[in-house]
Design an enzyme around this catalytic site. Structure first.
Site, PDB file in Angstrom:
ATOM      1  N   THR A 154      18.554 116.756  24.345  1.00 41.00           N
ATOM      2  CA  THR A 154      17.553 117.245  25.304  1.00 41.00           C
ATOM      3  C   THR A 154      18.200 117.721  26.600  1.00 41.00           C
ATOM      4  O   THR A 154      19.148 117.111  27.111  1.00 41.00           O
ATOM      5  CB  THR A 154      16.543 116.129  25.615  1.00 41.00           C
ATOM      6  OG1 THR A 154      15.904 115.750  24.401  1.00 41.00           O
ATOM      7  CG2 THR A 154      15.503 116.575  26.618  1.00 41.00           C
ATOM      8  N   ILE A 185      19.035 110.813  28.789  1.00 42.01           N
ATOM      9  CA  ILE A 185      19.983 110.309  27.797  1.00 42.01           C
ATOM     10  C   ILE A 185      20.037 108.787  27.840  1.00 42.01           C
ATOM     11  O   ILE A 185      20.442 108.181  28.843  1.00 42.01           O
ATOM     12  CB  ILE A 185      21.385 110.914  28.014  1.00 42.01           C
ATOM     13  CG1 ILE A 185      21.304 112.443  27.972  1.00 42.01           C
ATOM     14  CG2 ILE A 185      22.351 110.375  26.972  1.00 42.01           C
ATOM     15  CD1 ILE A 185      20.668 113.019  26.704  1.00 42.01           C
ATOM     16  N   ASN A 267      16.131 112.750  11.494  1.00 46.13           N
ATOM     17  CA  ASN A 267      15.290 112.286  10.388  1.00 46.13           C
ATOM     18  C   ASN A 267      15.359 110.764  10.283  1.00 46.13           C
ATOM     19  O   ASN A 267      14.337 110.076  10.195  1.00 46.13           O
ATOM     20  CB  ASN A 267      15.730 112.925   9.070  1.00 46.13           C
ATOM     21  CG  ASN A 267      15.351 114.384   8.977  1.00 46.13           C
ATOM     22  OD1 ASN A 267      14.400 114.837   9.614  1.00 46.13           O
ATOM     23  ND2 ASN A 267      16.093 115.136   8.183  1.00 46.13           N
ATOM     24  N   ARG A 270      13.892 109.026  13.460  1.00 46.46           N
ATOM     25  CA  ARG A 270      12.430 108.909  13.491  1.00 46.46           C
ATOM     26  C   ARG A 270      11.958 107.682  12.721  1.00 46.46           C
ATOM     27  O   ARG A 270      11.026 106.995  13.139  1.00 46.46           O
ATOM     28  CB  ARG A 270      11.810 110.197  12.954  1.00 46.46           C
ATOM     29  CG  ARG A 270      11.943 111.336  13.942  1.00 46.46           C
ATOM     30  CD  ARG A 270      11.697 112.714  13.368  1.00 46.46           C
ATOM     31  NE  ARG A 270      11.935 113.711  14.415  1.00 46.46           N
ATOM     32  CZ  ARG A 270      12.165 115.001  14.220  1.00 46.46           C
ATOM     33  NH1 ARG A 270      12.195 115.486  12.983  1.00 46.46           N
ATOM     34  NH2 ARG A 270      12.376 115.815  15.242  1.00 46.46           N
ATOM     35  N   GLN A 364      -5.832  94.385  25.556  1.00 46.30           N
ATOM     36  CA  GLN A 364      -7.249  94.312  25.916  1.00 46.30           C
ATOM     37  C   GLN A 364      -7.849  92.966  25.529  1.00 46.30           C
ATOM     38  O   GLN A 364      -8.656  92.391  26.271  1.00 46.30           O
ATOM     39  CB  GLN A 364      -8.011  95.449  25.225  1.00 46.30           C
ATOM     40  CG  GLN A 364      -9.475  95.561  25.605  1.00 46.30           C
ATOM     41  CD  GLN A 364      -9.685  96.113  27.010  1.00 46.30           C
ATOM     42  OE1 GLN A 364      -8.759  96.689  27.592  1.00 46.30           O
ATOM     43  NE2 GLN A 364     -10.867  95.932  27.551  1.00 46.30           N
ATOM     44  N   MET A 365      -7.455  92.461  24.388  1.00 47.18           N
ATOM     45  CA  MET A 365      -7.968  91.170  23.934  1.00 47.18           C
ATOM     46  C   MET A 365      -7.542  90.026  24.843  1.00 47.18           C
ATOM     47  O   MET A 365      -8.215  88.992  24.917  1.00 47.18           O
ATOM     48  CB  MET A 365      -7.506  90.885  22.503  1.00 47.18           C
ATOM     49  CG  MET A 365      -8.215  91.715  21.455  1.00 47.18           C
ATOM     50  SD  MET A 365      -7.532  91.397  19.818  1.00 47.18           S
ATOM     51  CE  MET A 365      -8.780  92.167  18.775  1.00 47.18           C
ATOM     52  N   GLU A 391      12.553 111.379  20.076  1.00 45.92           N
ATOM     53  CA  GLU A 391      12.926 111.689  18.691  1.00 45.92           C
ATOM     54  C   GLU A 391      12.025 112.786  18.107  1.00 45.92           C
ATOM     55  O   GLU A 391      11.753 112.835  16.913  1.00 45.92           O
ATOM     56  CB  GLU A 391      12.871 110.440  17.788  1.00 45.92           C
ATOM     57  CG  GLU A 391      13.621 109.229  18.328  1.00 45.92           C
ATOM     58  CD  GLU A 391      15.128 109.375  18.312  1.00 45.92           C
ATOM     59  OE1 GLU A 391      15.613 110.444  18.730  1.00 45.92           O
ATOM     60  OE2 GLU A 391      15.825 108.438  17.892  1.00 45.92           O
TER      61      GLU A 391
END
Length: 408
Positions: A154, A185, A267, A270, A364-365, A391
């Site tokens: 990136t 990074i 790949n 991810r 939330q719970m 990713e």
């Protein structure tokens, strides 16, 4: 407040295997369907997460500590090069094995495990696309985590449009002269090895090559340490190249192969980051289960409230569905199937979206307590929010899936 969950309790809850009892613990059991060998190294990873990571998770986050020594202990268990070949120090495990390990470790500290997943991806790229000399030079010290690696794709002007990157490497004899910068990074400035995608040819993906730089290279510098919502146990900085001279012998693969190498790395990346999301979500379901059992309102435990029961059931169902998708994609990638890349994108999209929703519902719970940093659930929420961005953003994952469906 006797119902407050103590540090390390998350991973200990995961380690429970109550005999003969049906219920939430069994229906979301992450060991379901695994071989005995896989269950063994899953247990090793869960033990490590419980003893070495979970007790320090909050401190690493608050003080922004990069836990180098803890990661080196993990490397002694084989977690520094999980799917790297054994001849250079790797564990030689499968992509499914890797997913199982990262999911387990992530219950102890998602941020630290996510960095380890990126490090593993970098080592795999060198192991897979490097020459024998490069493999022997870089991989052993990376697998032991004596040294750490960062993935540099990136740039400030090219995020999702990664093929438009501008960092240039001009060939001069037996060297390249590298100029440009990378953004966001992980590990930047604290790590030792940088796997850098740069432009050695014309525009587009075919003009991109992959170089390996080492910290200390003249002209290599770093931006300020970024202040982030989560992922605070790993530093994030810009990486800057100003007339960095890099030997041609540090190029992975051929000129013009860099973008392909980067995408093949992603790949697996991810699947890895989706697996980290699974660990955070599983831990959050257990925290919510525990909280609903011990917290009382209106004279009875929250667990007696049918609405909350239904929400917990939905969380558990989404968790198991996400885990199945991730493990299916891991198998496809290991087998080299034609649909592996799109299955990895689908798994990353689904798992990171659903797991964030699970963690957020768990918070939330907890009510107001969930918003306090004394409670681990808020850190899981903060740490996995970025998994929907990195990713490859989940919008890009949708593009990949749609393209696959429509191109035929």
């Amino acid at each position: 407040m006797a119902w407050r969950v103590a540090p390390g309790a998350v991973a200990r809850l995961l380690l429970r295997r109550p005999a003969g009892r049906r219920g939430i613990a069994s229906c979301i059991d992450p060991s379901a369907g695994l071989t005995e060998e896989q269950k063994e190294f899953q247990k090793v990873a869960l033990d490590f997460a419980s003893k070495e990571m979970a007790p320090h998770m909050a401190e690493w986050d608050e003080k922004e500590i990069f836990p180098v020594e803890t990661m080196r202990k993990a490397a002694q268990l084989g977690f520094g090069g999980i799917y790297v070949k054994p001849d250079v120090g790797g564990s030689g495990l499968s992509r499914l094995d890797t997913s199982i390990i990262f999911e387990a470790l992530s219950t102890g500290c998602t941020s630290t495990t996510a960095y380890m997943s990126i490090h593993n991806m970098c080592v795999w790229m060198i192991d897979t696309f490097g020459s024998e000399e490069q493999r022997c030079r870089f991989c052993p010290s990376l697998c032991s985590m004596e040294k750490f690696a960062s993935y540099c794709l990136t740039e400030p002007g090219s995020g999702s449009d990664a093929a438009s990157l501008l960092t240039s490497a001009q060939r001069k004899g037996d060297t390249y002269v590298l100029n440009g910068s990378k953004a966001f990074i992980s590990g930047g400035g604290d790590t030792d090895v940088y796997v850098v995608m740069c432009r050695t040819g014309g525009p587009g993906p075919k003009g991109i090559s992959c170089l390996v730089l080492e910290k200390g290279t003249p002209g290599l510098s770093f931006g300020k340490k970024e202040k982030k919502v989560g992922w605070n146990s790993q530093p994030t900085r810009a990486v800057i190249f100003e007339d960095c001279v890099v030997p041609v012998g540090n190029r992975l693969g051929a000129e013009g192969q860099g973008f392909s190498i980067a995408m093949k790395g992603l790949n697996g990346g991810r699947i890895n980051i989706a697996s980290c999301s699974l660990g955070a979500a599983h831990a959050s379901v257990l925290l919510a289960q525990e909280h609903l059992t011990v917290r009382k309102q209106f004279g009875e435990p929250l667990a007696n409230n049918q609405y909350l029961q239904f929400r917990l059931a939905e969380m558990a169902t989404r968790l198991v569905a996400a885990r199945l998708m991730v493990r299916n994609a891991a198998r496809a990638l290991q087998e080299g199937r034609e649909d592996a890349a799109v299955l990895c994108s689908m798994a990353k999209l689904f798992a990171t979206d659903e797991c964030f929703a699970i963690c957020n519902q768990a918070l939330q719970m907890h009510g107001g307590y969930g918003y306090l940093k004394d409670y681990a659930v808020q850190q899981f929420v903060r740490d996995i929010r970025v998994h929907q961005i990195l990713e490859g953003t989940n919008e890009v994952m949708r593009m990949i899936v749609a393209r696959n469906l429509l191109q035929g």
